[in-house]
Scaffold this active site. Structure first.
Site, PDB file in Angstrom:
ATOM      1  N   GLY A  69       0.895  -1.321   0.152  1.00 31.46           N
ATOM      2  CA  GLY A  69       0.104   0.249   0.223  1.00 31.46           C
ATOM      3  C   GLY A  69       0.778   1.315   0.137  1.00 31.46           C
ATOM      4  N   ASN A  70       0.295   2.464   0.287  1.00 35.10           N
ATOM      5  CA  ASN A  70       0.908   3.648   0.354  1.00 35.10           C
ATOM      6  C   ASN A  70       0.222   4.653   1.136  1.00 35.10           C
ATOM      7  OD1 ASN A  70      -1.008   5.441  -1.169  1.00 35.10           O
ATOM      8  ND2 ASN A  70      -0.802   3.969  -2.665  1.00 35.10           N
ATOM      9  N   ARG A  71       0.994   5.746   1.620  1.00 38.16           N
ATOM     10  CA  ARG A  71       0.512   6.562   2.723  1.00 38.16           C
ATOM     11  C   ARG A  71      -0.794   7.619   2.418  1.00 38.16           C
ATOM     12  NH1 ARG A  71       5.641   9.111   4.871  1.00 38.16           N
ATOM     13  NH2 ARG A  71       4.361  10.250   6.234  1.00 38.16           N
ATOM     14  N   SER A  72      -1.171   7.548   1.213  1.00 39.78           N
ATOM     15  CA  SER A  72      -2.213   8.514   0.838  1.00 39.78           C
ATOM     16  C   SER A  72      -3.401   8.436   1.667  1.00 39.78           C
ATOM     17  CB  SER A  72      -2.538   8.261  -0.600  1.00 39.78           C
ATOM     18  OG  SER A  72      -3.629   9.224  -0.782  1.00 39.78           O
TER      19      SER A  72
ATOM     20  N   ALA B 204      -3.574   7.937  -5.026  1.00 38.79           N
ATOM     21  CA  ALA B 204      -2.156   7.340  -5.281  1.00 38.79           C
ATOM     22  C   ALA B 204      -2.256   5.885  -5.647  1.00 38.79           C
ATOM     23  CB  ALA B 204      -1.216   7.353  -4.107  1.00 38.79           C
TER      24      ALA B 204
END
Ligand code: CTP
Length: 410
Positions: free
Chosen positions: A210-213, A278
């Protein structure tokens, strides 16, 4: 010390009056001086003591309290913003017709600052031609009448007419205090798609890449577009903590491929598409059916496969359709490196992606991700460049819609 912005919080007599307390809290905690002006009916839902304790000021409903102070004139004249939460059908009607039979309506007539009214009522009342006409009259005069949300109303019924989320009202109020003309109705009849959040690419049933958005910038874009009159579809990836913006259709997705399907479906009839999400560039080549267990062996490396570039696909689809006037907006999160600074990378990305506008955030060192504020640049395909000063995500969203407006009406 700069003086605290002065807000008059009018409270109408509806069941949502209790949510005005949360709006009041949200404003006082962010440094606003708030005077609460309830209607008589509002005090049947929430006691004066609650408003007085939370605001630190006495409350009155009529013009015959503190007469030497002429409060219905003074409050309106001194306010930086008048906010009405909830705006009932009755209050909208009285405001539209210029009645001044209590302290709140008197204040509405004397105020020369921005006025924001957040309606809450049953669907039938909201849709009644009388209310529609009153809302149109108020909007034509420059009052910001927010779109109500859809959902549970008083009792068991559901529909359009629910008060927008208190945090959302606070956000819009702060936006208007920053810029009085931030919410014009210039997107009426415009169909908008916004993607928000960060996709998650599963490795197995419990793990993902995943990512931090957080999705906050995309939500601010959707919210401000809806309040400017647009018909908005928000394709939302993993933003569960955020309340759905009022008046926006939310489509929840998980992976990049799901987001791609949802965006293309909505974009087929859209005038504007904003890709704020993102989107993972890669996904695990294999997704394990069962949870991957640890063993004594060294773990296998994770193989990755490329995800489609949705933004590039949108631009390609538009190219196939020469008559299209669709506006496509991309986002770029850049840190800069040995090969160039943030803007060098962003200009190259805009050229590569072929979209009309690129919103550029400088990231790293606690900036942009999971924060309340954003700064950056707005780059146009025509070579135009605007600096976006550090401000709320709603402020940045406003700059994006202003730029979209310039593109749609050269
Ligand atoms: N985007 C997309 N589909 C992807 C990846 C990104 O539509 N598979 C969109 C994002 O929503 C955003 C823009 O493309 O609007 C970001 O571009 P991207 O090339 O993904 O940025 P970076 O990942 O930062 O690119 P790079 O790693 O090359 O810097």
């Amino acid at each position: 010390m700069t003086p605290r912005p002065r807000v008059v919080l009018g409270v109408g007599g509806g069941i949502a009056a209790y949510k005005a307390c949360e709006v009041l809290r949200g404003l006082t905690e962010t440094g606003h001086d708030v005077r609460v002006v309830p209607t008589e009916a509002a005090l049947r839902f929430v006691g004066a003591a609650t408003f007085e304790a939370l605001s630190g000021h006495k409350v009155a409903t009529g013009v015959f309290t503190d007469v030497p102070e002429v409060p219905h004139v003074r409050l309106g004249q001194e306010a930086d913003l008048v906010l009405v939460v909830p705006a009932t059908a009755d209050l909208l009607a009285r405001a539209a017709h210029g009645l001044a039979d209590d302290l709140l309506t008197g204040t509405l007539l004397t105020a020369r600052c921005p006025v924001l009214m957040a309606p809450a009522m049953h669907t039938e009342m909201w849709e009644h031609p009388a209310t529609r006409a009153n809302v149109a009259t108020l909007r034509a005069r420059g009052t910001v009448v927010t779109e109500p949300a859809s959902g549970r109303l008083t009792g068991v019924d559901t529909g359009k007419g629910r008060l927008a989320d208190p945090a959302e009202i606070v956000d819009l109020a702060r936006l208007l205090l920053h810029r009085a003309d931030a919410l014009p109705r210039d997107l009426e009849g415009v169909r908008v798609v916004v993607s928000a959040g960060g996709t998650r690419e599963p490795l197995d049933p419990v793990r993902f890449l995943g990512n931090r958005s957080s999705g906050k910038q995309g939500y601010a874009l959707a919210r401000t577009a809806a309040q400017r009159g647009a018909e908005v579809t928000l394709v939302s990836a993993h933003t569960l903590a955020l309340p759905a913006p009022a008046g926006v259709e939310v489509v929840d997705v998980g992976t990049a491929l799901q987001l791609r399907d949802a965006v293309h479906k909505a974009a087929a009839t859209a005038d504007v598409v904003v890709m704020a999400a993102a989107v993972a560039d890669f996904r695990p080549a294999d997704r394990a059916e069962f949870k991957i267990k640890k063993t004594d062996r060294e773990p296998d490396p994770v193989g990755l496969t490329r995800n489609p570039d949705v933004l590039a696909e949108l631009v390609a689809a538009r190219r196939e359709n020469p008559g299209s006037t669709q506006v496509i907006v991309g986002f770029a999160a850049e840190t800069g490196d040995g090969r160039g600074d943030v803007l060098d990378h962003a200009r190259a990305k805009l050229a590569r992606k072929g979209c009309d506008l690129l919103v550029v955030n400088a990231v790293g060192a606690g900036r942009a991700f999971e924060t309340e504020d954003n700064a950056g640049w707005l780059l146009g395909a025509d070579g135009s460049e605007w600096r976006i000063e550090l401000g709320s995500k709603a402020q940045m969203a406003t700059e994006v819609w202003d730029a979209v407006g310039r593109l749609r009406r050269p």
